[in-house]
Design a protein around this motif. Sequence first.
Motif, PDB file in Angstrom:
ATOM      1  N   GLN A 100      -7.246   0.273   6.894  1.00 25.77           N
ATOM      2  CA  GLN A 100      -8.152   0.168   5.754  1.00 25.77           C
ATOM      3  C   GLN A 100      -9.469  -0.523   6.090  1.00 25.77           C
ATOM      4  O   GLN A 100     -10.463  -0.304   5.408  1.00 25.77           O
ATOM      5  CB  GLN A 100      -7.454  -0.557   4.601  1.00 25.77           C
ATOM      6  N   HIS A 113       1.655  -1.412   8.525  1.00 23.58           N
ATOM      7  CA  HIS A 113       1.079  -1.142   7.204  1.00 23.58           C
ATOM      8  C   HIS A 113       0.708   0.346   7.176  1.00 23.58           C
ATOM      9  O   HIS A 113      -0.453   0.715   7.090  1.00 23.58           O
ATOM     10  CB  HIS A 113      -0.120  -2.053   6.949  1.00 23.58           C
ATOM     11  N   TRP A 114       1.731   1.188   7.411  1.00 26.92           N
ATOM     12  CA  TRP A 114       1.704   2.630   7.149  1.00 26.92           C
ATOM     13  C   TRP A 114       1.088   3.515   8.230  1.00 26.92           C
ATOM     14  O   TRP A 114       1.081   4.742   8.086  1.00 26.92           O
ATOM     15  CB  TRP A 114       0.993   2.954   5.831  1.00 26.92           C
ATOM     16  N   GLU A 146       5.482  -2.703   2.221  1.00 29.07           N
ATOM     17  CA  GLU A 146       5.833  -1.720   1.197  1.00 29.07           C
ATOM     18  C   GLU A 146       6.512  -0.470   1.765  1.00 29.07           C
ATOM     19  O   GLU A 146       5.951   0.633   1.698  1.00 29.07           O
ATOM     20  CB  GLU A 146       4.588  -1.305   0.397  1.00 29.07           C
ATOM     21  N   CYS A 154       6.376   2.791  -0.233  1.00 29.65           N
ATOM     22  CA  CYS A 154       5.263   3.742  -0.102  1.00 29.65           C
ATOM     23  C   CYS A 154       5.439   4.604   1.137  1.00 29.65           C
ATOM     24  O   CYS A 154       5.234   5.823   1.095  1.00 29.65           O
ATOM     25  CB  CYS A 154       3.928   3.000  -0.033  1.00 29.65           C
ATOM     26  N   ASN A 211       4.410  -7.882  -3.395  1.00 34.07           N
ATOM     27  CA  ASN A 211       3.120  -7.320  -3.820  1.00 34.07           C
ATOM     28  C   ASN A 211       3.239  -6.923  -5.286  1.00 34.07           C
ATOM     29  O   ASN A 211       4.199  -6.253  -5.670  1.00 34.07           O
ATOM     30  CB  ASN A 211       2.754  -6.075  -3.001  1.00 34.07           C
ATOM     31  N   TYR A 270       0.944  -5.500  -8.799  1.00 33.65           N
ATOM     32  CA  TYR A 270      -0.298  -5.054  -9.445  1.00 33.65           C
ATOM     33  C   TYR A 270      -0.143  -4.802 -10.944  1.00 33.65           C
ATOM     34  O   TYR A 270      -1.023  -5.130 -11.719  1.00 33.65           O
ATOM     35  CB  TYR A 270      -0.839  -3.791  -8.754  1.00 33.65           C
ATOM     36  N   TRP A 319      -4.332   1.259 -13.605  1.00 34.96           N
ATOM     37  CA  TRP A 319      -3.117   0.437 -13.679  1.00 34.96           C
ATOM     38  C   TRP A 319      -3.293  -0.587 -14.799  1.00 34.96           C
ATOM     39  O   TRP A 319      -4.352  -1.231 -14.901  1.00 34.96           O
ATOM     40  CB  TRP A 319      -2.862  -0.289 -12.347  1.00 34.96           C
ATOM     41  N   GLU A 347       0.281  -9.638  -1.851  1.00 34.66           N
ATOM     42  CA  GLU A 347      -0.838  -8.855  -2.377  1.00 34.66           C
ATOM     43  C   GLU A 347      -0.871  -8.986  -3.888  1.00 34.66           C
ATOM     44  O   GLU A 347       0.165  -8.850  -4.544  1.00 34.66           O
ATOM     45  CB  GLU A 347      -0.717  -7.350  -2.065  1.00 34.66           C
ATOM     46  N   TRP A 394      -5.401  -9.497  -2.566  1.00 30.94           N
ATOM     47  CA  TRP A 394      -5.825  -8.190  -2.063  1.00 30.94           C
ATOM     48  C   TRP A 394      -7.118  -7.811  -2.759  1.00 30.94           C
ATOM     49  O   TRP A 394      -7.110  -7.658  -3.960  1.00 30.94           O
ATOM     50  CB  TRP A 394      -4.759  -7.114  -2.312  1.00 30.94           C
ATOM     51  N   GLU A 412      -9.167   2.887   0.456  1.00 31.42           N
ATOM     52  CA  GLU A 412      -8.007   2.793  -0.435  1.00 31.42           C
ATOM     53  C   GLU A 412      -7.185   4.093  -0.373  1.00 31.42           C
ATOM     54  O   GLU A 412      -7.078   4.839  -1.319  1.00 31.42           O
ATOM     55  CB  GLU A 412      -8.466   2.435  -1.856  1.00 31.42           C
ATOM     56  N   TRP A 413      -6.660   4.379   0.795  1.00 27.67           N
ATOM     57  CA  TRP A 413      -5.720   5.480   1.013  1.00 27.67           C
ATOM     58  C   TRP A 413      -6.211   6.794   0.378  1.00 27.67           C
ATOM     59  O   TRP A 413      -7.336   7.204   0.639  1.00 27.67           O
ATOM     60  CB  TRP A 413      -4.322   5.046   0.537  1.00 27.67           C
ATOM     61  N   PHE A 428     -11.428  -3.005  -4.038  1.00 29.87           N
ATOM     62  CA  PHE A 428     -10.485  -4.100  -4.306  1.00 29.87           C
ATOM     63  C   PHE A 428     -10.968  -5.438  -3.740  1.00 29.87           C
ATOM     64  O   PHE A 428     -10.316  -6.451  -3.923  1.00 29.87           O
ATOM     65  CB  PHE A 428      -9.124  -3.802  -3.658  1.00 29.87           C
TER      66      PHE A 428
HETATM   67  C1  FCB Z   1      -0.829  -1.638  -1.906  1.00 29.41           C
HETATM   68  C2  FCB Z   1      -1.125  -1.499  -0.419  1.00 29.41           C
HETATM   69  C3  FCB Z   1      -2.499  -1.935  -0.024  1.00 29.41           C
HETATM   70  C4  FCB Z   1      -3.541  -1.540  -1.048  1.00 29.41           C
HETATM   71  C5  FCB Z   1      -3.119  -1.957  -2.427  1.00 29.41           C
HETATM   72  C6  FCB Z   1      -4.121  -1.640  -3.510  1.00 29.41           C
HETATM   73  O1  FCB Z   1       0.146  -0.723  -2.270  1.00 29.41           O
HETATM   74  O2  FCB Z   1      -0.187  -2.234   0.325  1.00 29.41           O
HETATM   75  O3  FCB Z   1      -2.762  -1.408   1.245  1.00 29.41           O
HETATM   76  O4  FCB Z   1      -3.806  -0.208  -0.953  1.00 29.41           O
HETATM   77  O5  FCB Z   1      -1.899  -1.366  -2.757  1.00 29.41           O
END
Ligand code: FCB
Length: 488
Positions: free
Chosen positions: A40, A141-142, A186, A189, A313, A315, A363, A390, A440, A447-448, A456
């Motif tokens: 990222q 981290h993915w 995560e 994910c 984490n 949100y 969200w 996060e 975070w 952002e993916w 963020f």
């Molecule tokens: C989480 C991820 C992080 C970021 C936040 C917004 O799921 O771990 O990399 O994308 O969301």
Amino acid sequence: MTDQQPPTQQSRTQGNPDYRDAGLRFPDGFVFGSATASYQVEGAANEDGRGPSIWDTFSHTPGKVWNGDTGDVAADHYHRLEEDLDLMTSLGLQSYRFSISWSRIQPTGRGEANQAGLAFYTHLVDGLLARGIRPIATLYHWDLPQALEDQGGWTNRETAYAFADYARIVGEELGDRVATWTTLNEPWCSAYLGYGSGAHAPGRTDGEAALTAVHHLNLAHGLAVLALKEVVTNDPDFSITLNLHVLRGEGETGPEAVRQIDALANRVFLSPLLKGEYPADVFEDTKDITDWSFVRPGDLDIIRQPLDVLGVNYYSTTLVRLWDGVSPRQNSDGHKDVGGSPWPGADRVEFLAQPGPYTEMGWNIEPAGLEELLVSLHEEFPDQPLMITENGAAFADEVVATPDGPAVHDAERVDYLRRHFTAAHRAIARGVDLRGYQVWSLMDNFEWGYGYSKRFGIVHVDYDTLVRTPKDSALWYAKLVGSGVIPK
Ligand code: FCB
């Protein structure tokens, strides 16, 4: 409660119902930091021997990421390391949660270490320590090396063993200095968005593959902890970070919908990690998809390693019920909808829109969910220390000119953070052993699936010039970190 008083049980009833408290003091030793992840922020995607990861492939595939954005340059953290370290110092951060790019260390996911890759993370960790900042390293981290995906990725059991080899290499290099090792970020994910819905790399849409990946990720965690323990020479914390879902049920079918999603999202990770077993109802709910024969004798003993700290984490919350099969189906589970299901075996569960306010991701903002999550984890696992790894929010920020120079007046993010820090404080007051909080994110980043469209960061990044501008939230956070007290 004022900053003169220690947290007490009474704070449960004294706090503002809107969680906009100011003046709450965190306990001594609480670690305030901020987080990023390799793909990222780093950029430098083709430099110094780094091999391609599944996110390089995915983001370069037309239609997968908003606007065709990729992590090729990202926030250019790789080239701006010193500047970013100084930025952390200027905010007074006590910790930095970063992730290590596997394909920088092993370009094909196996074999000899790439020394240039190790050197980057050595500089990072040394730079943190020189500034008195605690390094919290996430191994995954993915961003799986593409060469491993070509051999089945997380559906291939061998990937878990390759991950342990990679952990050992990194541990041999940094295992005298890293304070906290987080194996996976995560895994929900990685497994369900990567192999189930296809919203994330590698973009597969196969429920059985997703469940297989769940187990191999759990196994990889256990194997990596064991490998690290053999090589580290300091006394670090071992950890994993989960995005546990805070579930609410609607109507008569709510409880059953909650049970199904809780099993797939939460207990399929928590139970093997902390109890050494898979929940029986997951096997039952998914029996038409897989027989779970990929779980081999002995695996659960490997997976269940004591966790010095469990990373959480958070949100927002998730509202579910069972679909009646007749009315138009709602299905917003907060993740990008690309057609495939991230919920194998839970086809009847409907995800409902929730009351606002919302962040730019759509969200819902619900600090009570964070308090609820921390307290419920504490009630189920009373001896398990926790860390928020996060929490944060995306808003449409703008840089404005002021007499003091450029600024970003992100009042909504300040409000979001204040309310969630209040929630964390209330959880501590209710007895939760919460060790720290990593906001975070340190800076705006990729952002993916949403590319650079969602910001963020507490620090703004101009993607044309790569100039960093601390937002008001960063300045607010610096006050919190400096005093230990939630500012107004
Ligand atoms: C989480 C991820 C992080 C970021 C936040 C917004 O799921 O771990 O990399 O994308 O969301």
